[in-house]
Design a protein around this motif. Structure first.
Motif, short mmCIF file in Angstrom:
data_model
loop_
_atom_site.label_atom_id
_atom_site.label_comp_id
_atom_site.label_asym_id
_atom_site.label_seq_id
_atom_site.Cartn_x
_atom_site.Cartn_y
_atom_site.Cartn_z
N UNK A 88 0.84 -1.21 0.00
CA UNK A 88 0.00 0.00 0.00
C UNK A 88 0.87 1.25 0.00
N UNK A 89 1.99 1.23 0.75
CA UNK A 89 2.88 2.40 0.79
C UNK A 89 3.52 2.63 -0.58
N UNK A 90 3.90 1.54 -1.24
CA UNK A 90 4.49 1.67 -2.58
C UNK A 90 3.48 2.32 -3.53
N UNK A 91 2.23 1.90 -3.43
CA UNK A 91 1.19 2.48 -4.29
C UNK A 91 0.98 3.96 -3.97
N UNK A 92 1.01 4.29 -2.67
CA UNK A 92 0.84 5.69 -2.26
C UNK A 92 1.99 6.56 -2.80
N UNK A 93 3.23 6.03 -2.66
CA UNK A 93 4.40 6.78 -3.11
C UNK A 93 4.32 7.01 -4.62
N UNK A 94 3.94 5.96 -5.35
CA UNK A 94 3.80 6.09 -6.81
C UNK A 94 2.73 7.11 -7.16
N UNK A 95 1.60 7.05 -6.43
CA UNK A 95 0.49 7.99 -6.69
C UNK A 95 0.96 9.43 -6.49
N UNK A 96 1.64 9.67 -5.35
CA UNK A 96 2.12 11.03 -5.07
C UNK A 96 3.14 11.45 -6.14
N UNK A 97 4.01 10.49 -6.52
CA UNK A 97 5.02 10.78 -7.55
C UNK A 97 4.38 11.22 -8.86
N UNK A 98 3.34 10.50 -9.27
CA UNK A 98 2.65 10.85 -10.52
C UNK A 98 1.96 12.21 -10.39
N UNK A 99 1.37 12.45 -9.19
CA UNK A 99 0.69 13.74 -8.98
C UNK A 99 1.70 14.89 -8.98
N UNK A 100 2.92 14.62 -8.46
CA UNK A 100 3.96 15.66 -8.48
C UNK A 100 4.36 15.98 -9.92
N UNK A 101 4.40 14.93 -10.76
CA UNK A 101 4.69 15.15 -12.18
C UNK A 101 3.61 16.05 -12.80
N UNK A 102 2.38 15.87 -12.30
CA UNK A 102 1.27 16.66 -12.83
C UNK A 102 1.20 18.07 -12.23
N UNK A 103 2.08 18.35 -11.24
CA UNK A 103 2.12 19.71 -10.70
C UNK A 103 1.89 19.84 -9.21
N UNK A 104 1.66 18.74 -8.51
CA UNK A 104 1.47 18.82 -7.05
C UNK A 104 2.78 19.28 -6.39
N UNK A 105 2.64 20.11 -5.34
CA UNK A 105 3.83 20.56 -4.61
C UNK A 105 4.58 19.36 -4.05
N UNK A 106 5.94 19.44 -4.03
CA UNK A 106 6.74 18.31 -3.51
C UNK A 106 6.52 18.16 -2.02
N UNK A 107 6.33 16.92 -1.60
CA UNK A 107 6.13 16.63 -0.17
C UNK A 107 7.46 16.17 0.43
N UNK A 108 7.58 16.36 1.75
CA UNK A 108 8.77 15.89 2.44
C UNK A 108 8.79 14.37 2.44
N UNK A 109 10.01 13.78 2.39
CA UNK A 109 10.12 12.31 2.40
C UNK A 109 9.60 11.73 3.72
N UNK A 110 9.52 12.56 4.76
CA UNK A 110 8.99 12.07 6.04
C UNK A 110 7.57 11.56 5.91
N UNK A 111 6.82 12.04 4.90
CA UNK A 111 5.45 11.58 4.70
C UNK A 111 5.41 10.09 4.35
N UNK A 112 6.51 9.57 3.79
CA UNK A 112 6.56 8.14 3.47
C UNK A 112 6.44 7.34 4.77
N UNK A 113 7.15 7.83 5.81
CA UNK A 113 7.11 7.19 7.11
C UNK A 113 5.68 7.20 7.68
N UNK A 114 5.03 8.37 7.54
CA UNK A 114 3.65 8.50 8.03
C UNK A 114 2.73 7.52 7.26
N UNK A 115 2.94 7.47 5.94
CA UNK A 115 2.14 6.56 5.10
C UNK A 115 2.35 5.10 5.50
N UNK A 116 3.63 4.72 5.70
CA UNK A 116 3.94 3.33 6.07
C UNK A 116 3.30 2.97 7.40
N UNK A 117 3.44 3.88 8.38
CA UNK A 117 2.87 3.64 9.71
C UNK A 117 1.36 3.49 9.65
#
Lengths: 132, 66
Positions: A88-117
């Motif tokens: 699920x975390x891998x899917x979330x990271x990929x989703x955010x990555x694709x959204x960043x390509x589309x123009x979403x502001x870059x998120x801190x890598x710490x959010x990965x930890x929050x997502x995993x938890x």
């Protein structure tokens, strides 16, 4: 929920070991950050900056020791919950990555930890329900 | 896989916690096995058989058997 004395002891031991590691982390983190702030030019900052890793290694060791003491169902549940969290975390990271390509502001890598938890919590809920 | 754990445990007047203590597993593991939600490993199945002093095949029923 009541459990056998052996399992209660094992859980208490885990909580004590993990809490000890976390307290040590708290004690180390702030002095390290302050020291680095006032010694920006020192080469020692690379070593001092890694000092908070010591309590995190202790925390990891406490988790592994607890895993070794778990009974077979608890081990299976934890493994399934982690597999869910990883996927699920891998899917979330990929989703955010694709959204960043589309123009979403870059998120801190710490959010990965929050997502995993968070996904680990969800996975734990699913496996609890499955084997209830 | 079906099993007779609940029936045999009740016959002996043991709680799930009593049986869990004898098997060195958690109460949840006993509950999951009794509810047919979890099939125990072979070593645990042998421990269960020893605790009830019965052969494994009298404790567990292969649901795929015709």
């Amino acid at each position: 929920m009541a459990d056998t004395p052996a399992h209660v002891r094992s859980s208490r031991q885990y909580i004590l070991e993990l809490a000890g590691a976390m307290i040590l982390y708290g004690l180390v983190l702030i002095p390290v950050a302050r020291w680095i702030d006032s010694n920006r030019a020192s080469e020692l900052r690379w070593i001092v900056g890694l000092l908070p890793l010591v309590p995190t290694i202790l925390a990891g060791w406490a988790i592994l020791r607890f895993f070794e003491r778990m009974d077979e169902l608890a081990r299976k549940q934890l493994t399934e919950a982690l597999a869910f969290a990883f996927t699920a975390s891998a899917l979330l990271v990929l989703t955010v990555g694709f959204l960043e390509t589309a123009g979403l502001d870059r998120l801190s890598v710490w959010w990965i930890w929050v997502g995993m938890g968070s996904m680990w919590l969800v996975g734990s809920g699913i496996t609890w329900f499955r084997y209830r | 896989m079906k099993n007779r754990l609940r029936e045999l445990r009740s016959q002996r007047g043991w709680s799930q916690l009593d049986l869990a203590d004898r098997l060195d597993v958690s109460r949840q593991t006993v509950n999951s096995i009794e509810n047919d939600r979890y099939d125990p490993s072979l070593p645990l199945a042998f421990r269960i058989a020893r605790v009830f002093q019965m052969p494994i095949e009298e404790l567990f029923e292969d649901s795929e058997e015709t």
